[in-house]
Write a protein that holds these residues in place. Structure first.
Motif, mmCIF file in Angstrom:
data_model
loop_
_atom_site.group_PDB
_atom_site.id
_atom_site.type_symbol
_atom_site.label_atom_id
_atom_site.label_comp_id
_atom_site.label_asym_id
_atom_site.label_seq_id
_atom_site.Cartn_x
_atom_site.Cartn_y
_atom_site.Cartn_z
ATOM 1 N N ASP A 88 -97.922 -12.509 -48.861
ATOM 2 C CA ASP A 88 -97.712 -11.225 -49.533
ATOM 3 C C ASP A 88 -99.037 -10.569 -49.904
ATOM 4 O O ASP A 88 -99.212 -9.355 -49.737
ATOM 5 N N VAL A 89 -99.968 -11.373 -50.416
ATOM 6 C CA VAL A 89 -101.288 -10.839 -50.768
ATOM 7 C C VAL A 89 -102.007 -10.369 -49.515
ATOM 8 O O VAL A 89 -102.577 -9.265 -49.472
ATOM 9 N N ALA A 90 -101.982 -11.193 -48.469
ATOM 10 C CA ALA A 90 -102.650 -10.835 -47.217
ATOM 11 C C ALA A 90 -102.067 -9.552 -46.631
ATOM 12 O O ALA A 90 -102.806 -8.667 -46.177
ATOM 13 N N ARG A 91 -100.744 -9.435 -46.641
ATOM 14 C CA ARG A 91 -100.099 -8.246 -46.082
ATOM 15 C C ARG A 91 -100.504 -6.988 -46.839
ATOM 16 O O ARG A 91 -100.861 -5.961 -46.230
ATOM 17 N N GLN A 92 -100.492 -7.050 -48.162
ATOM 18 C CA GLN A 92 -100.847 -5.878 -48.948
ATOM 19 C C GLN A 92 -102.304 -5.484 -48.735
ATOM 20 O O GLN A 92 -102.634 -4.290 -48.675
ATOM 21 N N ARG A 93 -103.175 -6.450 -48.593
ATOM 22 C CA ARG A 93 -104.580 -6.146 -48.362
ATOM 23 C C ARG A 93 -104.800 -5.518 -46.979
ATOM 24 O O ARG A 93 -105.582 -4.578 -46.833
ATOM 25 N N LEU A 94 -104.116 -6.047 -45.992
ATOM 26 C CA LEU A 94 -104.238 -5.476 -44.650
ATOM 27 C C LEU A 94 -103.668 -4.059 -44.595
ATOM 28 O O LEU A 94 -104.233 -3.169 -43.945
ATOM 29 N N GLU A 95 -102.551 -3.848 -45.273
ATOM 30 C CA GLU A 95 -101.950 -2.515 -45.302
ATOM 31 C C GLU A 95 -102.862 -1.497 -45.978
ATOM 32 O O GLU A 95 -102.799 -0.297 -45.672
ATOM 33 N N ALA A 96 -103.712 -1.966 -46.884
ATOM 34 C CA ALA A 96 -104.634 -1.069 -47.582
ATOM 35 C C ALA A 96 -105.919 -0.825 -46.809
ATOM 36 O O ALA A 96 -106.766 -0.038 -47.249
ATOM 37 N N THR A 97 -106.069 -1.496 -45.661
ATOM 38 C CA THR A 97 -107.303 -1.397 -44.867
ATOM 39 C C THR A 97 -107.023 -0.619 -43.591
ATOM 40 O O THR A 97 -106.388 -1.138 -42.665
ATOM 41 N N PRO A 98 -107.471 0.634 -43.488
ATOM 42 C CA PRO A 98 -107.143 1.471 -42.327
ATOM 43 C C PRO A 98 -107.509 0.864 -40.978
ATOM 44 O O PRO A 98 -106.784 1.079 -39.998
ATOM 45 N N LEU A 99 -108.599 0.116 -40.885
ATOM 46 C CA LEU A 99 -108.969 -0.466 -39.594
ATOM 47 C C LEU A 99 -108.092 -1.648 -39.202
ATOM 48 O O LEU A 99 -108.218 -2.185 -38.094
ATOM 49 N N GLY A 100 -107.222 -2.090 -40.113
ATOM 50 C CA GLY A 100 -106.171 -3.017 -39.728
ATOM 51 C C GLY A 100 -106.559 -4.462 -39.544
ATOM 52 O O GLY A 100 -105.800 -5.222 -38.936
ATOM 53 N N ARG A 101 -107.705 -4.864 -40.044
ATOM 54 C CA ARG A 101 -108.075 -6.286 -39.981
ATOM 55 C C ARG A 101 -108.938 -6.622 -41.179
ATOM 56 O O ARG A 101 -109.541 -5.735 -41.799
ATOM 57 N N PHE A 102 -109.018 -7.909 -41.487
ATOM 58 C CA PHE A 102 -109.960 -8.349 -42.498
ATOM 59 C C PHE A 102 -111.372 -8.308 -41.927
ATOM 60 O O PHE A 102 -111.574 -8.477 -40.719
ATOM 61 N N GLY A 103 -112.338 -8.099 -42.786
ATOM 62 C CA GLY A 103 -113.716 -8.175 -42.351
ATOM 63 C C GLY A 103 -114.130 -9.607 -42.088
ATOM 64 O O GLY A 103 -113.446 -10.562 -42.479
ATOM 65 N N THR A 104 -115.251 -9.746 -41.399
ATOM 66 C CA THR A 104 -115.838 -11.064 -41.170
ATOM 67 C C THR A 104 -117.180 -11.133 -41.884
ATOM 68 O O THR A 104 -117.790 -10.091 -42.175
ATOM 69 N N PRO A 105 -117.683 -12.331 -42.170
ATOM 70 C CA PRO A 105 -119.021 -12.436 -42.754
ATOM 71 C C PRO A 105 -120.085 -11.728 -41.914
ATOM 72 O O PRO A 105 -121.031 -11.145 -42.458
ATOM 73 N N ASP A 106 -119.922 -11.745 -40.589
ATOM 74 C CA ASP A 106 -120.885 -11.078 -39.727
ATOM 75 C C ASP A 106 -120.889 -9.561 -39.935
ATOM 76 O O ASP A 106 -121.936 -8.909 -39.789
ATOM 77 N N ASP A 107 -119.733 -8.974 -40.261
ATOM 78 C CA ASP A 107 -119.682 -7.541 -40.542
ATOM 79 C C ASP A 107 -120.596 -7.187 -41.714
ATOM 80 O O ASP A 107 -121.288 -6.160 -41.699
ATOM 81 N N ILE A 108 -120.583 -8.027 -42.730
ATOM 82 C CA ILE A 108 -121.386 -7.754 -43.926
ATOM 83 C C ILE A 108 -122.858 -8.098 -43.673
ATOM 84 O O ILE A 108 -123.759 -7.375 -44.109
ATOM 85 N N ALA A 109 -123.093 -9.182 -42.954
ATOM 86 C CA ALA A 109 -124.475 -9.567 -42.635
ATOM 87 C C ALA A 109 -125.192 -8.469 -41.866
ATOM 88 O O ALA A 109 -126.392 -8.242 -42.060
ATOM 89 N N ALA A 110 -124.468 -7.768 -40.976
ATOM 90 C CA ALA A 110 -125.083 -6.684 -40.208
ATOM 91 C C ALA A 110 -125.584 -5.577 -41.124
ATOM 92 O O ALA A 110 -126.651 -4.988 -40.889
ATOM 93 N N GLY A 111 -124.821 -5.285 -42.177
ATOM 94 C CA GLY A 111 -125.270 -4.293 -43.151
ATOM 95 C C GLY A 111 -126.491 -4.767 -43.923
ATOM 96 O O GLY A 111 -127.418 -3.986 -44.190
ATOM 97 N N CYS A 112 -126.513 -6.039 -44.271
ATOM 98 C CA CYS A 112 -127.675 -6.601 -44.974
ATOM 99 C C CYS A 112 -128.912 -6.554 -44.087
ATOM 100 O O CYS A 112 -130.020 -6.289 -44.572
ATOM 101 N N LEU A 113 -128.736 -6.818 -42.783
ATOM 102 C CA LEU A 113 -129.859 -6.751 -41.859
ATOM 103 C C LEU A 113 -130.457 -5.356 -41.839
ATOM 104 O O LEU A 113 -131.686 -5.194 -41.873
#
Length: 266
Positions: free
Chosen positions: A217-242
């Motif tokens: 239920d938590v996962a579904r609600q979080r995904l529904e609130a995310t327009p790109l339709g997937r959870f982020g990955t650590p690499d997504d955030i690391a790219a911003g830090c780079l």
């Protein structure tokens, strides 16, 4: 933006570097030519990450750290300068959700006790690691960066530092503190060529979010609130830090880099 390695000759200190976003960032920084000092309270995972980076041709050392302890911060920064001659980058990534560490599956929408049920001890625990740890790290790194002629400090906040939610109120407060602290530090040290920015991840699959995302239920609600339709990955955030660590962001300070799949724009 120039192709190729973006951190050649730079020395980076990454807290929370044993897993999740911290590990992805340490790995990516080393891939781009930085000498990386990664710290964590989990020595087993931290040493394994150090070995992984070294075995793949990178330069890394691991140090055990509790980010709440000011004296340990001084030791780690001094050791980094002694080993590598300077400190150019600090990534304050270590953090906690405030959820009971023994909880394998989150049983409600709130990741931690509701406000009226939260103890002062629980509040202080979250604030000390997530907010005070960032203050202590920044305080320790600034003198070294002054000696280096400048630097980049990257503080991991959260979308919870921008908007409210069912999450632990202490977590929101700590991440909001990181956001505004970063802006104040950016203004104070702009003349010294020390850039300070905050990064605001959305819902990312990391060891910290496993209990929440294990609840359908938590996962579904979080995904529904995310327009790109997937959870982020650590690499997504690391790219911003780079980006923020590199000279490509030479005119970026006091900013908020939101990496959330569109959640806060919705």
């Amino acid at each position: 933006m120039q192709p190729g390695k973006r951190l050649i000759g730079k020395v980076a200190l990454v807290t929370g570097g044993a897993s999740g976003i911290g590990a992805a960032t340490a790995r990516l920084f080393a891939l781009h030519g930085a000498s990386v000092v990664l710290t964590d309270s989990n020595a087993t995972l931290g040493k394994a990450m150090e070995k992984e980076i070294v075995d793949t041709g990178g330069t890394a050392t691991f140090a055990t750290q509790d980010v709440r302890h000011e004296a340990r911060w001084a030791e780690i920064v001094a050791d980094a300068e002694k080993a590598y001659g300077r400190l150019d980058i600090l990534c304050n990534i270590a953090g906690i959700s405030g959820r009971d560490p023994k909880l394998n599956i989150q049983t409600s929408l709130t990741a931690g006790p509701r406000l009226a049920d939260q103890t002062l001890e629980q509040w202080n625990w979250v604030m000390e690691i997530n907010a005070t740890g960032v203050f202590l790290g920044t305080k320790a790194a600034v003198p070294a960066m002054l000696r280096a002629g400048g630097g980049s400090i990257i503080n991991i906040s959260s979308i919870c530092g921008i908007v409210g939610s069912h999450a632990n109120a202490a977590y929101h407060a700590s991440k909001g503190a990181v956001r505004i602290f970063s802006k104040a530090a950016a203004i104070q040290y702009a003349r010294d060529k020390i850039r300070v920015n905050s990064v605001h991840p959305g819902f990312v699959d990391t060891p910290m979010t496993v209990p929440g995302h294990s609840n359908p239920d938590v996962a579904r609600q979080r995904l529904e609130a995310t327009p790109l339709g997937r959870f982020g990955t650590p690499d997504d955030i690391a790219a911003g830090c780079l980006y923020l660590a590199s000279d490509d962001a030479a005119w970026v300070t006091g900013s908020e880099l939101v990496i959330d799949g569109g959640m806060t724009a919705n």
